[in-house]
Scaffold this motif. Structure first.
Motif, mmCIF file in Angstrom:
data_model
loop_
_atom_site.group_PDB
_atom_site.id
_atom_site.type_symbol
_atom_site.label_atom_id
_atom_site.label_comp_id
_atom_site.label_asym_id
_atom_site.label_seq_id
_atom_site.Cartn_x
_atom_site.Cartn_y
_atom_site.Cartn_z
ATOM 1 N N MET A 175 48.891 39.693 -38.382
ATOM 2 C CA MET A 175 50.275 39.939 -38.781
ATOM 3 C C MET A 175 51.285 39.519 -37.712
ATOM 4 O O MET A 175 52.468 39.408 -38.000
ATOM 5 N N GLU A 176 50.823 39.268 -36.506
ATOM 6 C CA GLU A 176 51.734 38.893 -35.421
ATOM 7 C C GLU A 176 51.688 37.409 -35.086
ATOM 8 O O GLU A 176 52.270 36.981 -34.106
ATOM 9 N N THR A 177 51.020 36.612 -35.901
ATOM 10 C CA THR A 177 50.924 35.180 -35.621
ATOM 11 C C THR A 177 52.111 34.428 -36.215
ATOM 12 O O THR A 177 52.675 34.852 -37.232
ATOM 13 N N PRO A 178 52.503 33.321 -35.602
ATOM 14 C CA PRO A 178 53.575 32.489 -36.182
ATOM 15 C C PRO A 178 53.212 32.003 -37.584
ATOM 16 O O PRO A 178 54.070 31.899 -38.457
ATOM 17 N N TRP A 179 51.935 31.706 -37.806
ATOM 18 C CA TRP A 179 51.501 31.253 -39.122
ATOM 19 C C TRP A 179 51.828 32.300 -40.179
ATOM 20 O O TRP A 179 52.325 31.979 -41.253
ATOM 21 N N MET A 180 51.538 33.574 -39.886
ATOM 22 C CA MET A 180 51.771 34.639 -40.864
ATOM 23 C C MET A 180 53.263 34.806 -41.136
ATOM 24 O O MET A 180 53.659 35.033 -42.283
ATOM 25 N N ALA A 181 54.095 34.687 -40.096
ATOM 26 C CA ALA A 181 55.544 34.797 -40.298
ATOM 27 C C ALA A 181 56.023 33.706 -41.262
ATOM 28 O O ALA A 181 56.784 33.981 -42.201
ATOM 29 N N THR A 182 55.562 32.491 -41.049
ATOM 30 C CA THR A 182 55.930 31.387 -41.942
ATOM 31 C C THR A 182 55.412 31.646 -43.345
ATOM 32 O O THR A 182 56.118 31.463 -44.345
ATOM 33 N N TYR A 183 54.169 32.089 -43.428
ATOM 34 C CA TYR A 183 53.533 32.356 -44.711
ATOM 35 C C TYR A 183 54.286 33.427 -45.493
ATOM 36 O O TYR A 183 54.594 33.261 -46.679
ATOM 37 N N LEU A 184 54.602 34.536 -44.838
ATOM 38 C CA LEU A 184 55.293 35.630 -45.527
ATOM 39 C C LEU A 184 56.709 35.238 -45.943
ATOM 40 O O LEU A 184 57.185 35.661 -47.003
ATOM 41 N N ASN A 185 57.376 34.431 -45.131
ATOM 42 C CA ASN A 185 58.697 33.935 -45.530
ATOM 43 C C ASN A 185 58.590 33.060 -46.780
ATOM 44 O O ASN A 185 59.440 33.135 -47.670
ATOM 45 N N THR A 186 57.542 32.257 -46.846
ATOM 46 C CA THR A 186 57.321 31.418 -48.030
ATOM 47 C C THR A 186 57.044 32.282 -49.257
ATOM 48 O O THR A 186 57.592 32.048 -50.338
ATOM 49 N N ILE A 187 56.200 33.295 -49.086
ATOM 50 C CA ILE A 187 55.882 34.198 -50.203
ATOM 51 C C ILE A 187 57.146 34.894 -50.694
ATOM 52 O O ILE A 187 57.375 35.024 -51.897
ATOM 53 N N HIS A 188 57.973 35.359 -49.753
ATOM 54 C CA HIS A 188 59.227 36.021 -50.140
ATOM 55 C C HIS A 188 60.110 35.070 -50.936
ATOM 56 O O HIS A 188 60.692 35.442 -51.964
ATOM 57 N N LYS A 189 60.199 33.830 -50.483
ATOM 58 C CA LYS A 189 60.991 32.831 -51.197
ATOM 59 C C LYS A 189 60.433 32.626 -52.610
ATOM 60 O O LYS A 189 61.190 32.596 -53.587
ATOM 61 N N TYR A 190 59.114 32.491 -52.740
ATOM 62 C CA TYR A 190 58.503 32.306 -54.057
ATOM 63 C C TYR A 190 58.783 33.506 -54.963
ATOM 64 O O TYR A 190 59.014 33.359 -56.156
ATOM 65 N N PHE A 191 58.754 34.720 -54.371
ATOM 66 C CA PHE A 191 59.014 35.919 -55.169
ATOM 67 C C PHE A 191 60.454 35.928 -55.668
ATOM 68 O O PHE A 191 60.701 36.165 -56.853
ATOM 69 N N THR A 192 61.406 35.649 -54.766
ATOM 70 C CA THR A 192 62.813 35.687 -55.175
ATOM 71 C C THR A 192 63.153 34.573 -56.163
ATOM 72 O O THR A 192 64.077 34.714 -56.954
ATOM 73 N N GLU A 193 62.385 33.486 -56.134
ATOM 74 C CA GLU A 193 62.623 32.391 -57.076
ATOM 75 C C GLU A 193 61.893 32.598 -58.404
ATOM 76 O O GLU A 193 61.991 31.769 -59.305
#
Length: 172
Positions: free
Chosen positions: A38-56
């Motif tokens: 949960m503290e990796t840069p990859w996860m931050a990018t991944y979760l931001n992408t998931i949030h974007k997909y959810f809001t869209e």
């Protein structure tokens, strides 16, 4: 078209508290450093992408609920993608099509990362010999062979060497 993954709401996040890289770097070495995913840069990018997909609207709003059943949308053909570990040679797509009971269901597999085998996937398997087996001794011999013969298990997992797959050695 919901974008879903059952109880994991598409994120496919590991429930492990600590982890280490499962993918080799360019030199073929695996970094065995223990980390918090949960503290990796990859996860931050991944979760931001998931949030974007959810809001869209690509992710079904009910997908995080324990009552959400991906099979309902799968069987109805009302989905875009469902991320999951694959088995190779279209086996997972065939398995899902067969289980759906929907003969018109058309599924395909897209690999988004290299194929790797790790113990968290293989350790969850279970084999059993039914008590009604006509030849339990031969069945046990085959199970033992699966666990001791790398050629057999690789053929079962990936198909015929050089026909269905090839080994690429990375210099290390």
């Amino acid at each position: 078209m919901p974008f879903c993954n059952g109880n994991m709401a598409f994120t496919n996040m590991s429930d492990y508290i600590v982890n280490m890289s499962g993918m080799p770097d360019a030199s073929g070495k695996v970094d065995e450093t223990i980390l918090d995913p949960m503290e990796t840069p990859w996860m931050a990018t991944y979760l931001n992408t998931i949030h974007k997909y959810f809001t869209e609207g690509y992710i079904d709003p009910n997908s995080a609920l324990t009552t959400y059943d991906t099979n309902v949308d799968l069987n109805a053909g009302k989905f875009f993608v469902e991320p999951m570990p694959l088995k190779g040679n279209g086996a997972k797509a065939s398995e899902l099509m067969e289980a759906s009971g929907n003969s018109a269901l058309n599924l395909g597999e897209i690999y988004t990362e290299p194929k790797i085998v790790n113990t968290s996937d293989t350790g969850g398997s279970m084999l059993a010999i039914p008590v009604t087996s006509e030849n339990p001794v031969a069945a046990m011999q085959f199970i033992n062979l699966m666990h001791s013969d790398p050629t057999l298990i690789n053929m079962m997992l990936y198909g015929v060497p050089t026909t269905d797959w090839t080994v690429t050695l990375i210099a290390g």
